[in-house]
Design an enzyme around this catalytic site. Structure first.
Site, PDB file in Angstrom:
ATOM      1  CE  LYS A 112      17.457  -9.464 -11.725  1.00  7.25           C
ATOM      2  NZ  LYS A 112      19.130  -9.316 -11.071  1.00  7.25           N
ATOM      3  CE  LYS A 195      17.806  -7.367 -19.389  1.00  3.53           C
ATOM      4  NZ  LYS A 195      18.318  -6.651 -17.788  1.00  3.53           N
ATOM      5  CE  LYS A 198      24.993 -12.265 -16.003  1.00  5.42           C
ATOM      6  NZ  LYS A 198      26.178 -11.067 -15.861  1.00  5.42           N
TER       7      LYS A 198
HETATM    8  P1  TYM Z   1      24.762  -7.663 -15.000  1.00  5.16           P
HETATM    9  O1  TYM Z   1      26.269  -8.031 -14.024  1.00  5.16           O
HETATM   10  O2  TYM Z   1      23.466  -7.720 -14.933  1.00  5.16           O
HETATM   11  O3  TYM Z   1      25.624  -6.565 -15.940  1.00  5.16           O
HETATM   12  C1  TYM Z   1      26.546  -6.076 -16.512  1.00  5.16           C
HETATM   13  C2  TYM Z   1      26.473  -4.764 -17.593  1.00  5.16           C
HETATM   14  O4  TYM Z   1      25.819  -5.251 -18.398  1.00  5.16           O
HETATM   15  C3  TYM Z   1      25.340  -4.949 -18.915  1.00  5.16           C
HETATM   16  N1  TYM Z   1      24.263  -5.516 -19.831  1.00  5.16           N
HETATM   17  C4  TYM Z   1      23.699  -5.352 -21.021  1.00  5.16           C
HETATM   18  N2  TYM Z   1      24.404  -4.374 -22.019  1.00  5.16           N
HETATM   19  C5  TYM Z   1      23.608  -3.817 -23.366  1.00  5.16           C
HETATM   20  N3  TYM Z   1      22.824  -4.822 -23.858  1.00  5.16           N
HETATM   21  C6  TYM Z   1      22.626  -6.292 -22.809  1.00  5.16           C
HETATM   22  N4  TYM Z   1      21.398  -7.120 -23.434  1.00  5.16           N
HETATM   23  C7  TYM Z   1      22.683  -5.693 -21.277  1.00  5.16           C
HETATM   24  N5  TYM Z   1      22.388  -7.406 -20.621  1.00  5.16           N
HETATM   25  C8  TYM Z   1      23.809  -6.798 -19.614  1.00  5.16           C
HETATM   26  C9  TYM Z   1      24.010  -4.044 -17.628  1.00  5.16           C
HETATM   27  O5  TYM Z   1      23.698  -2.810 -17.772  1.00  5.16           O
HETATM   28  C10 TYM Z   1      25.769  -3.827 -16.818  1.00  5.16           C
HETATM   29  O6  TYM Z   1      26.615  -2.908 -17.083  1.00  5.16           O
HETATM   30  N6  TYM Z   1      23.655  -4.528 -11.436  1.00  5.16           N
HETATM   31  C11 TYM Z   1      24.568  -4.321 -11.836  1.00  5.16           C
HETATM   32  C12 TYM Z   1      26.136  -4.534 -11.224  1.00  5.16           C
HETATM   33  C13 TYM Z   1      26.360  -3.455 -10.591  1.00  5.16           C
HETATM   34  C14 TYM Z   1      26.822  -2.515 -10.687  1.00  5.16           C
HETATM   35  C15 TYM Z   1      27.422  -1.930  -9.017  1.00  5.16           C
HETATM   36  C16 TYM Z   1      27.267  -1.902 -11.953  1.00  5.16           C
HETATM   37  C17 TYM Z   1      26.252  -3.866  -8.682  1.00  5.16           C
HETATM   38  N7  TYM Z   1      26.665  -2.132  -8.566  1.00  5.16           N
HETATM   39  C18 TYM Z   1      27.884  -0.598  -9.347  1.00  5.16           C
HETATM   40  C19 TYM Z   1      27.645  -0.763 -11.593  1.00  5.16           C
HETATM   41  C20 TYM Z   1      27.834   0.265 -10.557  1.00  5.16           C
HETATM   42  C21 TYM Z   1      24.248  -5.776 -12.927  1.00  5.16           C
HETATM   43  O7  TYM Z   1      23.332  -6.927 -12.625  1.00  5.16           O
HETATM   44  O8  TYM Z   1      24.666  -5.679 -13.873  1.00  5.16           O
END
Ligand code: TYM
Length: 332
Positions: A112, A195, A198
């Protein structure tokens, strides 16, 4: 009952198929036999430049999507991160246990910040994984259901929990990542070597759950495949077709091998057309359910307020134990 915790950022107007299949779908199932905590990490959402006018709306919209996808506020605790101040408080303590080099090795930060230019990347983006560790450890979570891209953050969380426990006495549960094989990494439809994301995917590569279903169907039908004709799961040689099979299998709860057999001798066109129908059937009623929640923001806010109250019961107890262990003078 074992405890699970996970979060999804309010950084877009809609979740995408990767978010659902990699993460949220598991969350729904885990409510049955786990003490489940799910939240919208708005503190994480401001680590990149954001528009204050849209953040509150996106936060409600994220909660509405989670409810519409099957989270049940009577069977899980659903809350917004900024309503629970203990997250930021524990993050400070954990930051004081994290090595600078250790934080510098987080690949999501490297990606990022490279994209933004290192001068524009914020300190908040750098310490993002430490805040995520605080999210998890505050609730003494046993399992963290996430997609593959979050594995390294859960590993850091485990390291920090073990470090704290060995230095100050046993305080935290050391959590396990809960990452499915298969749907843990849904790929971009136009660039199946990357992947679905967003921030990174082109509009044609990402299926947003709240997109116009017709547009989503078109994206599936235009997905990049390869020049062969055989419908076969082989992520190395045939990443595009394999990705479609993964999505199809996950949405219909069928086996990839079954789908391979069903499409044997038929071309990619049939596969894409049928998957497009499956996606339309899934997303059409979903948009309607999301709208119902958004039409009643007072009720949505009540659900989130109840969630925050319950979350604070757990998080404040953990934080008090942490403060005691590290030698802070208790407030009187
Ligand atoms: P975020 O908001 O980017 O994504 C949410 C969840 O979606 C999963 N994900 C995917 N899984 C499969 N294929 C894909 N292409 C794909 N894109 C996204 C992510 O792995 C995630 O599980 N840092 C985290 C948010 C967070 C969090 C936490 C998660 C903040 N605190 C504590 C778990 C525990 C994030 O940015 O996810």
């Amino acid at each position: 009952r074992p405890r699970v915790l996970s979060g999804i950022q309010p950084t877009a107007d809609s979740f995408h198929l990767g978010n659902y299949l990699g993460a949220v779908r598991q969350w729904v199932g885990l409510q049955d036999d786990h003490d489940a905590f799910y939240f919208v990490p708005d503190l994480h959402a401001i680590t990149v430049e954001h528009d204050p006018k849209t953040l509150a709306h996106r936060t409600r919209n994220a909660a509405a999507q989670l409810l519409a996808l099957g989270l049940d506020p009577d069977r899980c605790t659903l809350f917004v991160q900024s309503h629970v101040p203990e997250h930021a408080q524990l993050a400070w303590v954990l930051g004081c246990l994290t090595g600078f080099g250790e934080a510098s090795r987080m690949t999501q930060f490297k990606d990022k910040s490279a994209k933004q230019g290192s001068d524009r990347a914020t300190v908040g983006l750098f310490t993002y994984p430490i805040l995520q560790a605080a999210d998890i450890l505050l609730y003494q979570a046993d399992r963290v259901p996430v997609g593959e891209d979050q594995r390294q953050h859960v590993e850091l969380t485990r390291d920090l929990a073990q470090r704290f426990n060995s230095r100050f006495g046993r305080t935290f549960v050391v959590p396990e990542p809960y990452i499915l094989t298969g749907a843990a990494k849904i790929q971009d439809l136009q660039d199946p070597s990357a992947k679905m994301s967003k921030s990174g995917s082109s509009p044609g590569g990402i299926v947003d759950l709240l997109d116009d279903p017709k547009a989503s169907a078109k994206k599936i039908r235009s997905a990049v495949t390869d020049t062969e004709r055989e419908v076969r799961y082989d992520p190395v040689a045939k990443p595009g077709v394999s990705n479609l099979l993964t999505i199809y299998a996950a949405l219909t709860e069928r086996k990839v091998s079954e789908l391979e057999a069903e499409y044997a001798g038929r071309g990619y066109g049939d596969l894409k057309k049928d998957l497009a129908d499956v996606v339309v059937e899934f997303t059409t009623p979903l948009a309607e359910r999301v709208r119902l929640y958004l039409d009643d923001p007072a009720e949505l806010d009540r659900i989130l307020a109840r969630g925050a109250t319950r979350a604070r019961e757990v998080s404040s107890a953990t934080l008090a134990a942490v403060h005691d262990r590290i030698g802070f003078l208790p407030p009187t």
